[in-house]
Design a protein around this motif. Structure first.
Motif, mmCIF file in Angstrom:
data_model
loop_
_atom_site.group_PDB
_atom_site.id
_atom_site.type_symbol
_atom_site.label_atom_id
_atom_site.label_comp_id
_atom_site.label_asym_id
_atom_site.label_seq_id
_atom_site.Cartn_x
_atom_site.Cartn_y
_atom_site.Cartn_z
ATOM 1 N N ASP A 1 -9.688 -14.712 3.031
ATOM 2 C CA ASP A 1 -10.369 -13.426 2.842
ATOM 3 C C ASP A 1 -11.884 -13.623 2.748
ATOM 4 O OD1 ASP A 1 -10.478 -10.684 2.683
ATOM 5 O OD2 ASP A 1 -10.077 -10.602 0.523
ATOM 6 N N ARG B 1 -15.688 -10.561 -4.403
ATOM 7 C CA ARG B 1 -15.088 -9.551 -3.522
ATOM 8 C C ARG B 1 -14.925 -10.172 -2.138
ATOM 9 N NH1 ARG B 1 -18.756 -5.979 -3.833
ATOM 10 N NH2 ARG B 1 -17.841 -4.863 -5.599
ATOM 11 N N GLU C 1 -0.421 -12.732 -5.191
ATOM 12 C CA GLU C 1 -1.617 -13.561 -5.295
ATOM 13 C C GLU C 1 -1.292 -15.051 -5.235
ATOM 14 O OE1 GLU C 1 -4.587 -12.176 -5.179
ATOM 15 O OE2 GLU C 1 -3.539 -10.250 -5.062
ATOM 16 N N ALA D 1 -10.933 -6.637 -1.443
ATOM 17 C CA ALA D 1 -10.180 -6.970 -2.657
ATOM 18 C C ALA D 1 -11.039 -7.804 -3.595
ATOM 19 C CB ALA D 1 -8.911 -7.717 -2.304
ATOM 20 N N HIS E 1 -11.348 -10.314 -7.056
ATOM 21 C CA HIS E 1 -10.587 -11.296 -7.829
ATOM 22 C C HIS E 1 -11.472 -11.835 -8.935
ATOM 23 C CE1 HIS E 1 -7.407 -11.481 -4.754
ATOM 24 N NE2 HIS E 1 -8.396 -11.419 -3.878
#
Length: 220
Positions: free
Chosen positions: A152, A203, A95, A208, A210
């Motif tokens: 992302d 998301r 990360e 993914a 966070h």
């Protein structure tokens, strides 16, 4: 005369007059910069190339990094004069965000030590402006925190929760493109110190999730 001749020949062949053997490992580059080739890539690879420019074989006896995220592979065989070799390195980004520098220490059989550097240029997944909101003297005016998502994307906001009853959203948050705006205000006692956090769960495009924290503070 014959004795003198032998002595002269002996001196010419003495170890002091023979060419000295030495190993000399030279790296093409001691620093390599790597970047993800696609969004969300977590595993990066690099190869440090070297050559023995000396007159004696040399063996790399130890290769290690200071972090488990960086795994170098040590060559097994000795490197003869004129031969080349490589030290492959795998880096697990996890990360981490931004510029990351990882040293790699190399020791050879002749006692020489090298420090290589693997530099990973990682995109910032998220940036805060600011990361902490400061309220003073019980001021009821809201303050704005802006979160910008850089990796992302696009993202979906799953949940925004204040972990302290002294702070609350002044109005519903707004997600505009890849920018999330959070207007917050202090609702606690005007004469009291106050600390809190806002938990933001999102998301990404990859699926993914966070959780990030925005820090809040009140100072009377």
């Amino acid at each position: 005369m014959r004795l003198l001749s032998l002595l002269l020949c002996g001196s010419l062949l003495s170890p002091a007059t023979l060419p000295a053997l030495h190993a000399a490992l030279e790296f093409e580059a001691t620093e390599i910069v790597v970047k993800p080739s696609e969004p969300g890539q977590k595993k990066l690879e690099a190869v440090f190339r070297f050559k023995n420019t000396g007159t004696e074989a040399v063996t790399i006896t130890e290769v290690h990094s200071g972090c488990g995220c960086t795994v170098p592979e040590s060559p097994k065989a000795a490197v003869a004069p004129g031969e080349s070799g490589t030290i492959p390195v795998t880096y697990a980004a996890g990360e981490r965000q931004g510029r990351q520098t990882q040293p790699i220490h190399v020791t050879t059989s002749d006692g020489t030590e090298f420090e290589l550097r693997l530099v990973a240029e990682l995109p910032a997944r998220i940036s805060f402006a600011p990361r902490m909101l400061l309220f003073t003297k019980g001021s009821p005016e809201p303050k704005l925190a802006t979160l910008t998502f850089g990796d992302d994307t696009p993202v979906t906001v799953v949940e925004v929760v204040s972990k302290s009853a002294d702070f609350e959203l002044a109005e519903p948050f707004k997600l505009e493109g890849d920018v999330l705006k959070l207007p917050l205000r202090y609702v606690g006692v005007a004469t009291a110190q106050g600390r809190g956090v806002v938990s933001i769960r999102t998301r990404g495009k990859s699926g993914a999730e966070h959780t990030d924290l925005l820090y809040l503070r009140h100072q009377p």
